[in-house]
Design an enzyme around this catalytic site. Structure first.
Site, PDB file in Angstrom:
ATOM      1  N   ARG A  34      12.295  -7.982   3.662  1.00 52.14           N
ATOM      2  CA  ARG A  34      12.422  -6.556   4.018  1.00 52.14           C
ATOM      3  C   ARG A  34      13.287  -6.392   5.276  1.00 52.14           C
ATOM      4  NH1 ARG A  34       6.964  -4.858   3.712  1.00 52.14           N
ATOM      5  NH2 ARG A  34       6.646  -5.402   5.871  1.00 52.14           N
TER       6      ARG A  34
ATOM      7  N   ARG B 225      -0.896  -8.822  12.977  1.00 55.99           N
ATOM      8  CA  ARG B 225      -1.424  -7.771  12.093  1.00 55.99           C
ATOM      9  C   ARG B 225      -2.312  -8.381  10.997  1.00 55.99           C
ATOM     10  NH1 ARG B 225       3.846  -5.046  10.193  1.00 55.99           N
ATOM     11  NH2 ARG B 225       2.528  -3.638   9.012  1.00 55.99           N
TER      12      ARG B 225
ATOM     13  N   ARG C  88      -9.602   1.391   8.389  1.00 62.45           N
ATOM     14  CA  ARG C  88      -9.211   0.015   8.687  1.00 62.45           C
ATOM     15  C   ARG C  88     -10.326  -0.736   9.406  1.00 62.45           C
ATOM     16  NH1 ARG C  88      -3.371   0.885   8.707  1.00 62.45           N
ATOM     17  NH2 ARG C  88      -2.223  -1.056   8.895  1.00 62.45           N
TER      18      ARG C  88
ATOM     19  N   ARG D 165      11.139  -1.871  11.419  1.00 62.81           N
ATOM     20  CA  ARG D 165      10.015  -1.406  12.223  1.00 62.81           C
ATOM     21  C   ARG D 165       9.734  -2.420  13.322  1.00 62.81           C
ATOM     22  NH1 ARG D 165       5.165   0.254   8.194  1.00 62.81           N
ATOM     23  NH2 ARG D 165       3.987  -0.815   9.788  1.00 62.81           N
TER      24      ARG D 165
ATOM     25  N   LYS E 180       0.826  -1.219   0.000  1.00 62.39           N
ATOM     26  CA  LYS E 180       0.000   0.000   0.000  1.00 62.39           C
ATOM     27  C   LYS E 180       0.853   1.259   0.000  1.00 62.39           C
ATOM     28  CE  LYS E 180      -2.063  -0.877   3.910  1.00 62.39           C
ATOM     29  NZ  LYS E 180      -1.676  -2.255   4.246  1.00 62.39           N
TER      30      LYS E 180
HETATM   31  P1  AMP Z   1       0.664   0.894   8.679  1.00 62.78           P
HETATM   32  O1  AMP Z   1       1.855   1.770   8.505  1.00 62.78           O
HETATM   33  O2  AMP Z   1      -0.519   1.363   7.863  1.00 62.78           O
HETATM   34  O3  AMP Z   1       0.960  -0.569   8.471  1.00 62.78           O
HETATM   35  O4  AMP Z   1       0.206   1.040  10.207  1.00 62.78           O
HETATM   36  C1  AMP Z   1       1.053   0.657  11.258  1.00 62.78           C
HETATM   37  C2  AMP Z   1       0.246   0.526  12.556  1.00 62.78           C
HETATM   38  O5  AMP Z   1      -0.336   1.794  12.879  1.00 62.78           O
HETATM   39  C3  AMP Z   1      -0.934  -0.424  12.510  1.00 62.78           C
HETATM   40  O6  AMP Z   1      -0.553  -1.776  12.741  1.00 62.78           O
HETATM   41  C4  AMP Z   1      -1.807   0.126  13.626  1.00 62.78           C
HETATM   42  O7  AMP Z   1      -1.293  -0.220  14.901  1.00 62.78           O
HETATM   43  C5  AMP Z   1      -1.629   1.618  13.452  1.00 62.78           C
HETATM   44  N1  AMP Z   1      -2.610   2.172  12.504  1.00 62.78           N
HETATM   45  C6  AMP Z   1      -2.349   2.751  11.292  1.00 62.78           C
HETATM   46  N2  AMP Z   1      -3.470   3.144  10.683  1.00 62.78           N
HETATM   47  C7  AMP Z   1      -4.487   2.804  11.533  1.00 62.78           C
HETATM   48  C8  AMP Z   1      -5.904   2.919  11.474  1.00 62.78           C
HETATM   49  N3  AMP Z   1      -6.508   3.457  10.408  1.00 62.78           N
HETATM   50  N4  AMP Z   1      -6.619   2.466  12.526  1.00 62.78           N
HETATM   51  C9  AMP Z   1      -6.043   1.935  13.608  1.00 62.78           C
HETATM   52  N5  AMP Z   1      -4.705   1.769  13.720  1.00 62.78           N
HETATM   53  C10 AMP Z   1      -3.931   2.197  12.699  1.00 62.78           C
END
Ligand code: AMP
Length: 195
Positions: A127, A150, A88, A139, A13
């Site tokens: 990665r 996740r 999400r 990360r 994404k």
């Molecule tokens: P990402 O970078 O999109 O993979 O997000 C990393 C982490 O941030 C996720 O595993 C969640 O813990 C938190 N996070 C990001 N976007 C959201 C969202 N829309 N709702 C809830 N938690 C989020």
């Protein structure tokens, strides 16, 4: 144009959102990036979210909806945005629809990046290896154990967006298994047929 990009963790994404940002001159609104920035700055919001994110769980709808609502009012979002990692949950999707509607805007298309679990775990492992080899710190939520959580959270809480956007006739599914430029081409074709 307002578009949502969603898919399981590691589906690409963020990579595709960045390419789209350049190609379509639209801002990328990544709640993950915004939350990581809050953690790096040591803000109270960051402190509140850190543990949750490290475990691979979702932070509350209330927090991410507030962040997005503020971001939407910045001038660069007036002509559209790429929503990356938000919504999400169904609650977030409904809130986003309301936020946009109250500004006379709407989601035009929601793109689901589809990829199988085995490929996701392989990508995550490579990665991590690449980051370590180049002296970067992976990360904290990119470990194989957290990734499994996740993924589980994705299927339980985010996958219902497929039906949500299908019911609005906005869902387009793109095969995320190909190479980055191939996936980008498929997304471009979807957007061209939407515009
Ligand atoms: P990402 O970078 O999109 O993979 O997000 C990393 C982490 O941030 C996720 O595993 C969640 O813990 C938190 N996070 C990001 N976007 C959201 C969202 N829309 N709702 C809830 N938690 C989020």
């Amino acid at each position: 144009m307002n578009l949502v990009l969603f898919g399981p963790p590691g589906a690409g994404k963020g990579t595709q959102a960045k390419l789209l940002m350049q190609a379509r001159a639209l801002p990328q609104l990544s709640t993950g990036d915004m939350l990581r920035a809050a953690i790096s700055s040591g803000s109270p919001l960051g402190l509140q979210c850190r543990g949750i994110m490290d475990r691979g769980d979702l932070v509350s709808n209330e927090i991410v909806i507030r962040i997005i609502a503020e971001r939407l009012d910045e001038p660069d979002c007036a002509t559209g945005a790429i929503f990356d990692g938000f919504p999400r949950t169904i609650g977030q999707a409904e809130a986003l629809d309301r936020l946009l509607q109250s500004r006379g805007r709407k989601i035009h298309v929601a793109i689901e990046l589809k990829i199988n679990d085995e490929m996701l775990l392989q990508r995550a492992e490579s990665r991590i290896r690449e980051m370590i080899a180049s002296g970067q710190v992976p990360r904290p939520d990119d470990t194989p154990e957290t990734l499994r959580n996740r993924l589980e959270v994705y299927y339980r809480k985010t996958a219902p967006l497929i039906a949500y956007y299908r019911n609005q006739d906005k869902l387009r599914t793109v095969d995320g298994m190909g190479a980055i430029p191939e996936v980008a081409r498929e997304i471009a074709a979807v957007l061209d047929s939407t515009a």
